[in-house]
Design an enzyme around this catalytic site. Structure first.
Site, PDB file in Angstrom:
ATOM      1  N   LYS A  46       0.810  -1.224   0.000  1.00  0.00           N
ATOM      2  CA  LYS A  46       0.000   0.000   0.000  1.00  0.00           C
ATOM      3  C   LYS A  46       0.849   1.283   0.000  1.00  0.00           C
ATOM      4  CE  LYS A  46      -3.756   2.392   0.884  1.00  0.00           C
ATOM      5  NZ  LYS A  46      -4.611   2.658  -0.268  1.00  0.00           N
ATOM      6  N   GLY A  47       0.406   2.286  -0.742  1.00  0.00           N
ATOM      7  CA  GLY A  47       1.082   3.579  -0.794  1.00  0.00           C
ATOM      8  C   GLY A  47       1.396   4.087   0.608  1.00  0.00           C
ATOM      9  N   ASN A  70     -12.158   4.313  -7.714  1.00  0.00           N
ATOM     10  CA  ASN A  70     -11.839   4.439  -6.295  1.00  0.00           C
ATOM     11  C   ASN A  70     -11.241   5.799  -6.003  1.00  0.00           C
ATOM     12  OD1 ASN A  70      -8.838   4.404  -5.315  1.00  0.00           O
ATOM     13  ND2 ASN A  70      -8.855   3.085  -7.118  1.00  0.00           N
ATOM     14  N   ALA A  71     -11.566   6.273  -4.810  1.00  0.00           N
ATOM     15  CA  ALA A  71     -10.960   7.502  -4.290  1.00  0.00           C
ATOM     16  C   ALA A  71     -10.694   7.254  -2.815  1.00  0.00           C
ATOM     17  CB  ALA A  71     -11.879   8.689  -4.504  1.00  0.00           C
ATOM     18  N   GLY A  73      -7.955   7.873  -1.246  1.00  0.00           N
ATOM     19  CA  GLY A  73      -7.204   8.972  -0.664  1.00  0.00           C
ATOM     20  C   GLY A  73      -5.916   8.514  -0.011  1.00  0.00           C
ATOM     21  N   CYS A 131       0.175  11.609  -7.083  1.00  0.00           N
ATOM     22  CA  CYS A 131      -0.288  12.428  -5.963  1.00  0.00           C
ATOM     23  C   CYS A 131      -0.290  13.906  -6.353  1.00  0.00           C
ATOM     24  CB  CYS A 131       0.649  12.278  -4.770  1.00  0.00           C
ATOM     25  SG  CYS A 131       0.898  10.596  -4.251  1.00  0.00           S
ATOM     26  N   ILE A 192      -0.072   1.252 -16.016  1.00  0.00           N
ATOM     27  CA  ILE A 192      -0.499   2.600 -15.704  1.00  0.00           C
ATOM     28  C   ILE A 192      -1.171   2.674 -14.337  1.00  0.00           C
ATOM     29  CG2 ILE A 192      -0.817   3.347 -18.098  1.00  0.00           C
ATOM     30  CD1 ILE A 192      -3.798   2.664 -17.864  1.00  0.00           C
ATOM     31  N   GLY A 245      -6.125  -3.756 -15.498  1.00  0.00           N
ATOM     32  CA  GLY A 245      -7.178  -4.669 -15.942  1.00  0.00           C
ATOM     33  C   GLY A 245      -6.752  -6.100 -16.203  1.00  0.00           C
ATOM     34  N   GLY A 266      -4.576  -6.400  -9.872  1.00  0.00           N
ATOM     35  CA  GLY A 266      -5.164  -5.729  -8.706  1.00  0.00           C
ATOM     36  C   GLY A 266      -6.655  -5.960  -8.619  1.00  0.00           C
TER      37      GLY A 266
END
Lengths: 300, 269
Positions: A46-47, A70-71, A73, A131, A192, A245, A266
């Site tokens: 995870k970021g 997704n958002a 954040g 970001c 991407i 995808g 993913g």
């Protein structure tokens, strides 16, 4: 059938080309025992930011045709928690560990890279340049070749780890940023990241995502991702992790033929957690067809 | 609180044994061979082949007969995903991931006199909970409500394993007239000695239950829902605001930290 699926991705020797992509596989353990982390050649965790980030208000996701927005954040507990709680556990497992690094300023990224430089559990860093850059009015780092170059240069000064730069497709010409990353000293590219999109609830007349816009992932974006990998391969000599995808072994091979030497998965795990195991099994048959992985064959 | 461990996560196929209407909902009975051991309040990610939708759908377990391996889902067909699953035919196989999440506290923790409150399809997981409570010797007092009688869920099963079942409909077509959370207040005298409240329903119902639990001075637990992708805690898609944010953390995950939360843990919105 015992088939060697190993593949070289830059400085990393992966047991197979499949990589769990950042933000979809947590810190590697949420899907146990269905998807053990060693299913993958590498796991991108995870970021991770210098300080904890709380993430966006809900709703954070919405399903779309053949995919989702997704958002989140970039909610994460910060690099110190990653180092103390998650890296030691992940290091016991037989897979390469890549940490996705996020920041709102160049110093933010550099701070995380500095802390991870001496961690033997970490095999590479992936700079998430999608970001918003606070110092540049919130425009994403990844849309500016100069900002990407500056970020790579600053991070390079504090770490010897391989630097993978994760490019955003939300640009006019992805090869411009890919070349800038190569010239600035990136070791590899991953592409991407998600495509910017939105959804509206026609009952309320409001955007569904609290953040209004979000990133589109899933099979819907696969042709875009494949095109970007193909273009980046033609424009640079950097090793490439292709993602977007991916849902089958055939997709993995298509990305390899476009020029990737690692292929991320993913969103497809959400639709069916059996997918990664199935892909690795099916890749054996594909691999037996070739003397070596057909990296970039579509360019010949 | 009961919690799932890694070893509890299963991905399996189950055969649809029955599919029958229950008011506006469908009751699917699935024959399960997999050695699962679900707790009331846990859920499953459910997929049916041929779906136009990409993701599975999180559905609460409305009943579980461990001896016969029969699992029930009460499904209100509200969108493309739930409509597709709700129309599965007997003999068909569904794909299930679970049991997922943290369910309701154990019968011991809910005490000698638990109160259950359900709204609409939210009554579904309370059936499984009521059955567990009855088996433990402490059948609950249960209030369920809906807009109309066709939308009352789980009535028959709840009647069989509750000390007392009170129905409420907003149009008065069944039981007492009014919102279930208003009707409860009219029964306050009968609720002395209640040891805990377990609830499932819309946010308004959970808010009202929180006020009731403060008044009665008992702990209250609610089952929540949010748009979900992975269902296992990896994607952080199903965030719910914490009542008391701290240390840079503002949200919990409905799928993995919930779906059942103590009502004082989260901000109900």
């Amino acid at each position: 059938m015992k088939t060697d699926l190993s593949i070289r991705f830059g400085e990393l020797e992966l047991a197979n080309p499949l990589v769990a992509v950042s933000g979809t596989f947590g810190y590697g353990f949420d899907y146990e025992p269905i998807i053990p982390p060693e299913t993958f050649g590498a796991v991108v965790v995870k970021g991770t930011s210098l300080e904890p980030w709380p993430g966006n208000a809900p709703p954070r996701i919405v399903e779309t045709p053949s995919g989702m927005l997704n958002a989140i954040g970039l909610e994460n507990p910060g690099v110190d928690v990653l180092i103390e709680e998650y890296l030691p556990r992940l290091a016991e497992r037989d897979t390469k560990v890549i940490v996705n690094v996020v920041g709102r300023t160049v110093d933010g990224y550099v701070g995380v890279a500095e802390k991870l430089d001496q961690r033997p559990e970490v095999h590479a860093l992936e700079l998430n340049v999608s970001c918003p850059n606070v110092d540049a009015g919130g425009m994403s780092f990844g849309t500016s070749p100069e900002a990407v170059a500056e970020l790579i240069g600053a991070t390079r000064r504090v770490t010897q780890k391989p630097l993978i730069v994760k490019l955003t497709p939300n640009v006019t010409d992805i090869t411009v940023v890919a070349r800038a990353a190569e010239e600035a000293g990136a070791d590899a590219l991953s592409l991407i990241n998600t495509l910017l999109g939105m959804a509206i609830d026609t009952e309320t007349g409001r955007p569904i995502l609290a953040n209004v816009v979000g990133g589109l992932s899933g099979p819907a974006i696969r042709p875009v991702a494949l095109r970007c990998v193909y273009q980046a391969r033609a424009a640079t000599n950097l090793p490439i992790m292709g993602l977007g995808g991916v849902s089958s072994a055939e997709d993995v091979v298509a990305f390899i033929m476009a020029g990737a030497s690692a292929v991320g998965i993913g969103t497809a795990m959400f639709a069916d957690p059996r997918t990664p195991g199935r892909i690795v099994e099916e890749l054996k048959e594909y691999r037996s067809r070739y003397d070596e992985w057909p990296i970039g064959r579509a360019h010949q | 609180m009961s919690s799932a461990t890694d070893a509890d996560l299963h991905l399996f196929e189950a055969r649809v044994a029955h599919n029958a209407p229950e008011g506006t909902a469908r009751r699917l009975t699935l024959a399960v061979d997999e050695p699962i051991d679900p707790n009331p309040g846990q859920f499953l990610q459910v997929g049916r082949s041929g779906s136009e939708t990409y993701l599975k759908r999180p559905l609460s377990i409305s009943d579980w007969d461990a001896a016969r391996g029969l699992l029930e889902l009460l499904i209100l067909p509200v969108g493309r995903g739930t409509r597709h699953i709700a129309s599965a035919r007997p003999g068909e196989m569904l794909t299930l991931l679970g049991p997922l999440g943290r369910g309701f506290p154990s019968p011991d923790e809910l005490g000698a006199a638990p109160l259950l409150v359900g709204g609409g399809i939210g009554s579904a997981p309370l059936v499984f909970l009521a059955r567990r409570l009855a088996a433990s010797g402490n059948p609950p007092t249960t209030f369920i409500g809906a807009s109309d009688g066709q939308r009352l869920a789980g009535e028959k099963s709840l009647a069989g394993c509750s000390r007392r079942l009170v129905l409420a409909t907003e149009d008065g077509s069944r039981g007492e007239i009014g919102m279930v959370t208003s009707v409860i207040w009219e029964h306050l005298d009968g609720l002395e000695g209640i040891t805990s409240i377990a609830a499932c329903g819309p946010a308004g119902l959970l808010e009202a239950v929180k006020i009731l639990s403060d008044r009665l001075g008992v702990p209250a637990f609610g089952s929540f829902e949010e748009r979900m992708a992975c269902g296992v805690g990896a994607c952080l898609g199903c965030a719910i605001p914490m009542a008391k944010p701290g240390d840079g953390k503002k949200y919990l995950r409905v799928c993995a930290d919930g779906p059942v939360f103590a009502l004082e843990e989260v901000a109900i919105s």
